[in-house]
Design an enzyme around this catalytic site. Sequence first.
Site, PDB file in Angstrom:
ATOM      1  CB  CYS A  42      -0.928   0.000   1.198  1.00  0.00           C
ATOM      2  SG  CYS A  42      -1.967  -1.459   1.243  1.00  0.00           S
TER       3      CYS A  42
HETATM    4  C1  UGA Z   1      -1.630   0.393   5.515  1.00  0.00           C
HETATM    5  C2  UGA Z   1      -2.432   1.335   6.427  1.00  0.00           C
HETATM    6  O1  UGA Z   1      -1.947   1.260   7.756  1.00  0.00           O
HETATM    7  C3  UGA Z   1      -3.912   0.970   6.410  1.00  0.00           C
HETATM    8  O2  UGA Z   1      -4.640   1.918   7.181  1.00  0.00           O
HETATM    9  C4  UGA Z   1      -4.400   0.997   4.974  1.00  0.00           C
HETATM   10  O3  UGA Z   1      -5.779   0.660   4.882  1.00  0.00           O
HETATM   11  C5  UGA Z   1      -3.592   0.007   4.171  1.00  0.00           C
HETATM   12  O4  UGA Z   1      -2.203   0.403   4.214  1.00  0.00           O
HETATM   13  C6  UGA Z   1      -4.078   0.024   2.762  1.00  0.00           C
HETATM   14  O5  UGA Z   1      -3.912   1.030   2.065  1.00  0.00           O
HETATM   15  O6  UGA Z   1      -4.727  -0.943   2.335  1.00  0.00           O
HETATM   16  P1  UGA Z   1      -0.526  -2.019   5.808  1.00  0.00           P
HETATM   17  O7  UGA Z   1       0.239  -1.705   4.577  1.00  0.00           O
HETATM   18  O8  UGA Z   1      -1.197  -3.331   5.924  1.00  0.00           O
HETATM   19  O9  UGA Z   1      -1.691  -0.923   6.048  1.00  0.00           O
HETATM   20  O10 UGA Z   1       0.443  -1.952   7.043  1.00  0.00           O
HETATM   21  P2  UGA Z   1       0.970  -0.938   8.163  1.00  0.00           P
HETATM   22  O11 UGA Z   1       0.833  -1.611   9.451  1.00  0.00           O
HETATM   23  O12 UGA Z   1       0.393   0.404   8.038  1.00  0.00           O
HETATM   24  O13 UGA Z   1       2.511  -0.896   7.807  1.00  0.00           O
HETATM   25  C7  UGA Z   1       2.979  -0.343   6.582  1.00  0.00           C
HETATM   26  C8  UGA Z   1       4.479  -0.264   6.596  1.00  0.00           C
HETATM   27  O14 UGA Z   1       4.921   0.669   7.547  1.00  0.00           O
HETATM   28  C9  UGA Z   1       5.179  -1.574   6.964  1.00  0.00           C
HETATM   29  O15 UGA Z   1       6.317  -1.766   6.165  1.00  0.00           O
HETATM   30  C10 UGA Z   1       5.582  -1.401   8.373  1.00  0.00           C
HETATM   31  O16 UGA Z   1       6.740  -2.139   8.734  1.00  0.00           O
HETATM   32  C11 UGA Z   1       5.874   0.063   8.386  1.00  0.00           C
HETATM   33  N1  UGA Z   1       5.706   0.567   9.713  1.00  0.00           N
HETATM   34  C12 UGA Z   1       4.495   0.474  10.302  1.00  0.00           C
HETATM   35  C13 UGA Z   1       6.778   1.103  10.343  1.00  0.00           C
HETATM   36  O17 UGA Z   1       7.891   1.192   9.784  1.00  0.00           O
HETATM   37  N2  UGA Z   1       6.612   1.551  11.599  1.00  0.00           N
HETATM   38  C14 UGA Z   1       5.427   1.473  12.207  1.00  0.00           C
HETATM   39  O18 UGA Z   1       5.327   1.905  13.351  1.00  0.00           O
HETATM   40  C15 UGA Z   1       4.337   0.921  11.565  1.00  0.00           C
END
Ligand code: UGA
Length: 453
Positions: free
Chosen positions: A279
């Site tokens: 995403c």
């Molecule tokens: C993300 C959004 O969080 C959702 O709200 C959205 O609906 C979704 O994209 C989408 O567009 O469908 P997702 O990609 O599943 O969800 O995962 P996240 O938990 O947001 O993490 C995204 C990335 O950020 C990952 O690589 C994760 O490792 C990184 N991340 C996340 C960090 O580096 N630090 C964090 O604290 C959280």
Amino acid sequence: MKIVIVGSGYVGLVTGVGLADIGHQVICVDLNPKVVRMISLGVSPIFEEGLDPLLKKNVAAKRLAATVDLKNALVDSDISIISVGTPFDGKNIDLTYIKKAANDIAESLFSASPYHVVCIKSTVIPGTTDAVVGPILERISGRRLGYDLGLCMNPEFLAEGTAVKDFMMPDRIVLGVSDNKALDVMKSVYKPFELVDLIVTNTVTAEVCKYVANSFLATTISFSNEIANLCSTISDVDVVDVMKAVHLDRRLSPILPNGRVVPGLMSFLMPGIGFGGSCFPKDLNAIISYGNSKGYSLRILEAVMETNRLQPHSLLSSLRNEIGDLSQKKIAILGLAFKPGTNDIRESPSITLISSLLNFGASVNAHDPVAIPEMKKNFPDLNVNYFYDLKSAVFNVDAIILVTSWVEYLNLFESVVLGETPIFDGRRILDKNKYENYHGIGLNSGSNESRNS
Ligand code: UGA
């Protein structure tokens, strides 16, 4: 209500199962007969926490069925939800599947309910619902928007690993609608969630909402990572302490009578090795490219992407500073999935790290609790030694890089003997004081060595 889901991938299936569970009659349509077969048997084709039992329950209750036959599925249906992929081709998002779905729905709309709403769930660039989907539907079906046809753009906010919970306990629902009639239908779809904050707007604004939500989250990550990189250049500064001080601003973490509220956003405001997944990278690239097409450069988002691109390389420079030339060195990568709780490796920083390490002539041991098969499937030629056993993965290596914050790694200190093996914590989840040779993103290792000595 009778709802047809067009595209039963990750978003479509979770949405379909969720809608069935709140009482609707749902038919999931997919071109892939294998996916349809599995869903019909109540077996989820994707790994997502809690999805399997909910799918089984709703298939057994006959609230959810699956088919390849869209035409039949549409008979007497009130709503169709388009949740097909919108891949980014490097310049734009590809609307081929969206157009095909709109086309296919339009061709069979004659048998649907007298008033039918077509709802877009896929992430699409602003204007797509009104300027692309609407005209296809009207031209081919002969129906007219505002009379016997309604349009809705209803972005999804599901995160992998928590998607079922995100659907069943939404934090907000955005309904971008063509008119009030479409709004009434969509409100009845989400009737069980009537206490949830609802944003009613037009379709274009709803499309923008989705991109901005993800852009904001990704921006917080790159912001923290940029600050982390600055901190790592300053002796005796640890970004974890710096960011904690930022988090505790009462405007971010309010102090209520029962104590302080720690918002989920705080984890995004922690340093790390960068974001991945299906995403953030895709959506940011798409909105940057859309901005350019409008003559507006989204400079902050461009920087967010660039910071993210460089982040794994910045960890590699620290690694080379510590152990020198990487050729003939053996490095353990802990974590392949782009985040914990999923086997999804798309755009995972581990891929950049592994490719660079191999290019430098190092050999790579890789461990992940669930993502090894995905890695092997997608990168069959990558010369990596995969391990399901953590101890074996780190045995006799020259350095360890922690990439994914799996709970398995939290007590690395207790579970494996590391001695002086340098450990590079790409998520800052380890207790730096427990390791003899700890290096964390945003921590000046010189200062840490002196602290630990
Ligand atoms: C993300 C959004 O969080 C959702 O709200 C959205 O609906 C979704 O994209 C989408 O567009 O469908 P997702 O990609 O599943 O969800 O995962 P996240 O938990 O947001 O993490 C995204 C990335 O950020 C990952 O690589 C994760 O490792 C990184 N991340 C996340 C960090 O580096 N630090 C964090 O604290 C959280």
